[in-house]
Design a protein around this motif. Sequence first.
Motif, short mmCIF file in Angstrom:
data_model
loop_
_atom_site.label_atom_id
_atom_site.label_comp_id
_atom_site.label_asym_id
_atom_site.label_seq_id
_atom_site.Cartn_x
_atom_site.Cartn_y
_atom_site.Cartn_z
N UNK A 18 58.65 17.15 18.37
CA UNK A 18 59.17 18.37 17.74
C UNK A 18 58.06 19.20 17.12
N UNK A 19 57.10 18.53 16.49
CA UNK A 19 55.99 19.25 15.88
C UNK A 19 55.12 19.96 16.92
N UNK A 20 54.97 19.31 18.08
CA UNK A 20 54.18 19.94 19.16
C UNK A 20 54.92 21.14 19.72
N UNK A 21 56.21 20.99 20.00
CA UNK A 21 56.99 22.09 20.56
C UNK A 21 57.04 23.27 19.61
N UNK A 58 53.80 15.22 29.38
CA UNK A 58 52.86 16.32 29.61
C UNK A 58 52.67 17.20 28.36
N UNK A 59 52.87 16.61 27.19
CA UNK A 59 52.69 17.35 25.94
C UNK A 59 51.31 17.09 25.32
N UNK A 60 50.69 15.98 25.71
CA UNK A 60 49.33 15.68 25.28
C UNK A 60 48.55 15.19 26.49
N UNK A 61 47.22 15.16 26.37
CA UNK A 61 46.40 14.64 27.45
C UNK A 61 45.25 13.82 26.86
N UNK A 62 44.87 12.80 27.59
CA UNK A 62 43.79 11.92 27.14
C UNK A 62 42.51 12.31 27.84
N UNK A 63 41.48 12.56 27.06
CA UNK A 63 40.19 12.96 27.62
C UNK A 63 39.35 11.73 27.94
N UNK A 64 38.29 11.96 28.72
CA UNK A 64 37.43 10.86 29.15
C UNK A 64 36.75 10.17 27.97
N UNK A 65 36.60 10.88 26.85
CA UNK A 65 35.97 10.28 25.67
C UNK A 65 36.96 9.44 24.85
N UNK A 72 48.70 22.93 25.37
CA UNK A 72 49.30 24.20 24.99
C UNK A 72 50.80 24.17 25.27
N UNK A 73 51.60 24.61 24.31
CA UNK A 73 53.05 24.69 24.50
C UNK A 73 53.54 25.99 23.89
N UNK A 74 53.93 26.93 24.76
CA UNK A 74 54.30 28.27 24.31
C UNK A 74 55.78 28.55 24.54
N UNK A 75 56.19 29.75 24.16
CA UNK A 75 57.56 30.20 24.39
C UNK A 75 57.94 30.07 25.86
N UNK A 76 57.01 30.41 26.74
CA UNK A 76 57.30 30.34 28.17
C UNK A 76 57.65 28.93 28.61
N UNK A 77 57.11 27.92 27.92
CA UNK A 77 57.41 26.54 28.27
C UNK A 77 58.85 26.19 27.90
N UNK A 78 59.32 26.71 26.76
CA UNK A 78 60.73 26.53 26.39
C UNK A 78 61.62 27.21 27.41
N UNK A 79 61.25 28.42 27.79
CA UNK A 79 62.04 29.17 28.76
C UNK A 79 62.07 28.46 30.11
N UNK A 80 60.96 27.89 30.52
CA UNK A 80 60.91 27.16 31.79
C UNK A 80 61.80 25.92 31.75
N UNK A 81 61.81 25.24 30.61
CA UNK A 81 62.66 24.06 30.47
C UNK A 81 64.14 24.44 30.56
N UNK A 82 64.50 25.52 29.90
CA UNK A 82 65.90 25.95 29.95
C UNK A 82 66.28 26.49 31.33
N UNK A 83 65.36 27.17 32.00
CA UNK A 83 65.62 27.59 33.37
C UNK A 83 65.91 26.38 34.25
#
Length: 226
Positions: A18-21, A58-65, A72-83
């Motif tokens: 929820x905090x990420x979204x 796909x809300x976080x990613x692990x780097x090689x280190x 990144x999670x924007x308004x468009x991501x909410x819209x894509x989920x609802x679509x």
Amino acid sequence: MKIEKQNISNRVLEYLRKQIILGHFEKGDHLVEATLSKQLEVSRGPIREAIAKLEAENLVEKHSNGRTVVKRFDIIDIQNLYDSRILLETHALKQIDPDILEMNKSNLYLFVDLMQKSYEQKQRDIESDLAFHGYLVKLTDNHTLMQLWTSLKEVFRTLIDITSEVTESKQQEIIDQHVSIVESLAQGNVQQANKLLTEHLEDACHYCCEGKKSNIGRDDYVQSEN
């Protein structure tokens, strides 16, 4: 900020998602197990489990280190989920056999009744709302659709959580929308049911985006029921 011990892993996961979204964690923020463990007053185990699930979502990613950072999670991501929800659920309505619906519509009304009772008790019922929509998909007996729904179910739960915070004054209207969808299906008017469902989810998308824009939930903490 403290998380109680019951269902710790799920509570941590729901909180972090929820905090990420909502954008309280921003793109590139490093999720440090030790820091989160201290802030939420839980061991590192539930933090580690939650982060692994967030990576699968796909809300976080692990780097090689070895660092885990927020994506990144924007308004468009909410819209894509609802679509995606609209496409999935309206397609499901077209696949429900009328006889199967007739035998099971009482369960759909049961979820609505639970939402109504919670509203009358001034409580938010995220689970019954989620269950209503999931049951529509289940009635298709289409295992591919059900698998797609299940894969996104937990993210959908968080979106409903955010939306319900924004729409507390509109809960009766939203409950009535669910009733109208079932009634249209029961009357054999799938086209009308699809129209109502689409409008319902488009409204939910709008309110969820408003929740993100208004930055709600910053001071929320995860707490189990007593």
